[in-house]
Design a protein around this motif. Structure first.
Motif, PDB file in Angstrom:
ATOM      1  N   GLY B  41       0.797  -1.217   0.000  1.00 58.15           N
ATOM      2  CA  GLY B  41       0.000   0.000   0.000  1.00 58.15           C
ATOM      3  C   GLY B  41       0.830   1.267   0.000  1.00 58.15           C
ATOM      4  O   GLY B  41       0.299   2.368  -0.129  1.00 58.15           O
ATOM      5  N   GLU B  42       2.143   1.119   0.094  1.00 62.00           N
ATOM      6  CA  GLU B  42       3.001   2.288   0.139  1.00 62.00           C
ATOM      7  C   GLU B  42       3.234   2.842  -1.274  1.00 62.00           C
ATOM      8  O   GLU B  42       3.217   2.085  -2.241  1.00 62.00           O
ATOM      9  CB  GLU B  42       4.348   1.900   0.762  1.00 62.00           C
ATOM     10  N   CYS B 191      -5.094   4.425  -6.625  1.00 63.58           N
ATOM     11  CA  CYS B 191      -4.270   3.542  -5.807  1.00 63.58           C
ATOM     12  C   CYS B 191      -4.826   3.419  -4.392  1.00 63.58           C
ATOM     13  O   CYS B 191      -4.766   2.353  -3.785  1.00 63.58           O
ATOM     14  CB  CYS B 191      -2.834   4.045  -5.774  1.00 63.58           C
ATOM     15  N   SER B 195      -5.932  -0.025  -3.062  1.00 60.23           N
ATOM     16  CA  SER B 195      -4.809  -0.284  -2.148  1.00 60.23           C
ATOM     17  C   SER B 195      -3.627  -0.967  -2.853  1.00 60.23           C
ATOM     18  O   SER B 195      -3.185  -2.045  -2.491  1.00 60.23           O
ATOM     19  CB  SER B 195      -5.241  -1.081  -0.919  1.00 60.23           C
ATOM     20  N   THR B 196      -3.172  -0.277  -3.924  1.00 58.81           N
ATOM     21  CA  THR B 196      -2.046  -0.775  -4.710  1.00 58.81           C
ATOM     22  C   THR B 196      -0.739  -0.163  -4.197  1.00 58.81           C
ATOM     23  O   THR B 196      -0.704   1.010  -3.850  1.00 58.81           O
ATOM     24  CB  THR B 196      -2.237  -0.377  -6.185  1.00 58.81           C
ATOM     25  N   THR B 197       0.292  -0.973  -4.135  1.00 58.03           N
ATOM     26  CA  THR B 197       1.636  -0.478  -3.852  1.00 58.03           C
ATOM     27  C   THR B 197       2.214   0.084  -5.147  1.00 58.03           C
ATOM     28  O   THR B 197       2.022  -0.513  -6.208  1.00 58.03           O
ATOM     29  CB  THR B 197       2.537  -1.629  -3.379  1.00 58.03           C
TER      30      THR B 197
END
Ligand SMILES: Nc1ncnc2c1ncn2[C@@H]1O[C@H](COP(=O)(O)OP(=O)(O)OP(=O)(O)O)[C@@H](O)[C@H]1O
Ligand SMILES: [Mg+2]
Lengths: 289, 273
Positions: B41-42, B191, B195-197
């Motif tokens: 998630g970062e 994102c 919740s995509t990194t």
């Protein structure tokens, strides 16, 4: 609609222009031919060498044999049709072979370096020399009851001229795939085969289309020359030879057979244009003149 | 369960070295001793002068290059396995769209390779198109779209399979300033929603600061990480963030880090916008 019609109109205008030039020269040119700087380059304008356009057209409807029967036009058209089918087979075989070679060469760098020079050399062999050779080999070929038909030798020689431009064009096209797209396929873990089908072949289409034009013309030339060279009966090549021998007695006949050959080439060109339109739809196009 | 997921890093790089043309006179030490952990998630940006190995690092994560030594784990798996499993989506500076495929079929491509059936593919692709606000352009051909729209299609394609990780190499490089800021906001929203990194390469300091949780500053010859700067701007990021004093504070911090790079390596190609 007018965009489709334009080439047709242009074609008719061009034909008309040729006829006018022909008759014009016939009217003012020297009857017995002429010399420029001592070279006999001005053609004679007598009816033997340059028949009137209308007598050419009229001659088409004379019977081909002195005894009657089919007209010259009918004989020429059926000859052209016969040669056309052979040329089509040659074209198909040449395209398939050319593409297959291109795929193999694009797959193996080494193969390209080893094979490509031979392909180039192969095209320098005069067709006239090759034709009797192929016909000779074909004549010996027999598998069970199946005997190699002579027309297939002509088709093979058509293929021989068709495959080269297709192979070279396809090879260049397969290599033209955008590096970013190739990297994308890699990132998606696509197999070599998958990448070939979904990316490399579609990228090659703009290169394949002009190659097909050359290949189509090559197939026609190959077949007509092969017919003459191996003495295959029934096709337009043979008719051209036959009628040019009769040129002294019936001078218009040979022109009809030349028209037949031109028609054959045009039909092939039209087919390739159709393939072009089909493959290039939905593609960005620079406006073609 | 949640603990377990948190324990696995989205990207884990340890002792990574990459030397191009090793052993030859033309050898280039593109990356030396790179260690980097990225949490799920970062949003992490890579910034640094041209030739410092940003693209190389991204390609190593994507397993488009093999490391000379060291390990790259994606979702706890070796990078090669992650690539086979399509665990990441990728978007480059050039959109790399297939010009013979309509927009929607371009987005379907990753799903096709995953073996999804047609109806499911189409539904997801249309959903992604809505996400990048190009719902009306499904049946257009790529060359009928503007550069910015093409780039959005490329992003939709990268996101189509809902990969947990998104790798982007200067995706907005070719866009004008207005479109660029607009796309940045959209990317952040997308994102956050999925919740995509993200690992994001850029030349622009404000872009890096605006988008990222952390900015990784790199230096060239040999390529390595010189500093990692946390960007905590507190709460949602929106257009107001760009006028925030905290935002400017972080920009200054990144700039100073890059200036340090300049002293040692000579920074070129960093845009101060
Ligand atoms: N395929 C390759 N073969 C040899 N050297 C390479 C290759 N790819 C990159 N390099 C070298 O590795 C170094 C890092 O390149 P890289 O493309 O990762 O830089 P970058 O930080 O992305 O630069 P830019 O900001 O200009 O995109 C450069 O010195 C480059 O010359
Ligand atoms: Mg780069």
């Amino acid at each position: 609609m007018s965009r489709r019609l334009r080439p047709v109109v242009m074609f008719c205008v061009a034909m008309l222009l040729v006829a006018v030039l022909w008759e014009g020269y016939k009217a003012i040119g020297p009857e017995k031919g002429g010399e420029i700087l001592g070279f006999g380059i001005l053609p004679r304008t007598n009816d033997q060498v340059m028949p009137h356009v209308w007598s050419m057209i009229g001659g088409m409807f004379d019977p081909a044999q002195r005894t009657g029967g089919d007209t010259v036009l009918q004989v020429v058209l059926s000859g052209a049709w016969y040669s056309f089918r052979i040329a089509l087979v040659g074209f198909a075989v040449g395209v398939a072979f050319g593409m297959a070679i291109a795929v193999v060469l694009s797959r193996f760098r080494l193969a390209e370096r080893a094979v490509l020079p031979y392909l180039v050399i192969s095209q320098t062999v005069p067709l006239i020399a090759l034709a009797p050779l192929v016909a000779g080999w074909g004549g010996k070929l027999q598998i069970g009851d199946w005997v190699w038909p002579r027309w297939m030798s002509a088709a093979l020689l058509g293929a021989f001229l068709a495959f080269f431009p297709v192979a070279v064009g396809t090879l260049r096209g397969l290599k033209s795939a955008n590096p970013a797209s190739l990297e994308l396929m890699d990132s998606l873990a696509a197999s070599w085969w998958r990448t070939l089908i979904t990316l490399r072949f579609p990228s090659a289409v703009p290169y394949i289309v002009p190659a097909l034009k050359l290949g189509g013309a090559g197939a026609v030339v190959g077949v007509v020359v092969a017919e003459i060279s191996i003495g295959l009966k029934g096709g337009i090549g043979r008719l051209i030879i036959e009628y040019s021998r009769q040129a002294t007695s019936e001078p218009t006949k040979v022109f009809t057979s030349i028209f037949g050959a031109a028609l054959l080439g045009l039909t092939m060109a039209a087919i390739v244009a159709g393939i072009d339109a089909l493959l290039m739809r939905n593609r960005p196009r620079e406006t073609t003149s | 369960m949640t603990n377990q997921v948190a324990a696995v890093h989205a990207v884990e790089i340890a002792g990574l070295n990459k030397i191009f043309n090793a052993g030859k006179s033309s050898a280039v030490e593109a990356l030396v001793d790179v260690d980097l952990r990225i949490a799920p998630g970062e949003f992490v940006s890579l910034i640094g002068p041209s030739g410092c190995g940003k693209s190389t690092l991204l390609r190593l994560i994507a397993n488009l290059l093999e490391p000379s030594s060291g390990t790259v784990l994606v979702n706890g798996k070796p990078a090669a396995t992650a690539r086979q499993d399509q665990d990441y989506g990728m978007a480059f500076q050039q959109s790399g769209l297939f010009e013979w495929r309509s927009v929607v079929r371009n987005i379907e491509l990753p799903l096709e390779l995953k073996g999804w059936d047609k109806a499911k593919r189409r539904a997801r692709a249309l959903e992604m198109l809505e996400l990048v606000k190009l719902g009306d352009f499904a049946s257009h051909m790529p060359w009928q779209l503007s550069g910015g729209m093409q780039q959005r299609v490329a992003i939709a394609r990268a996101l189509a399979a809902h990969p947990p990780l998104l790798l982007m190499d200067e995706p907005f490089g070719a866009l004008d300033e207005m479109t660029r800021e607009h796309m940045q906001s959209e990317l952040l929203q997308i994102c956050a929603r999925t919740s995509t990194t993200v690992v994001f390469v850029t030349h622009s300091i404000p872009e890096a600061v605006y988008l990222s949780n952390r900015v990784v500053v790199m230096s060239p010859r040999p390529g390595r990480i010189t500093e990692i700067i946390d960007v905590d701007l507190g709460g949602e990021r929106d257009e107001g963030t760009r006028e925030d004093s905290a935002f400017y504070g972080r920009i200054t911090a990144v700039r100073e880090a890059l200036r340090g790079v300049e002293m040692t390596g000579g920074a070129r190609g960093i845009e101060d916008r």
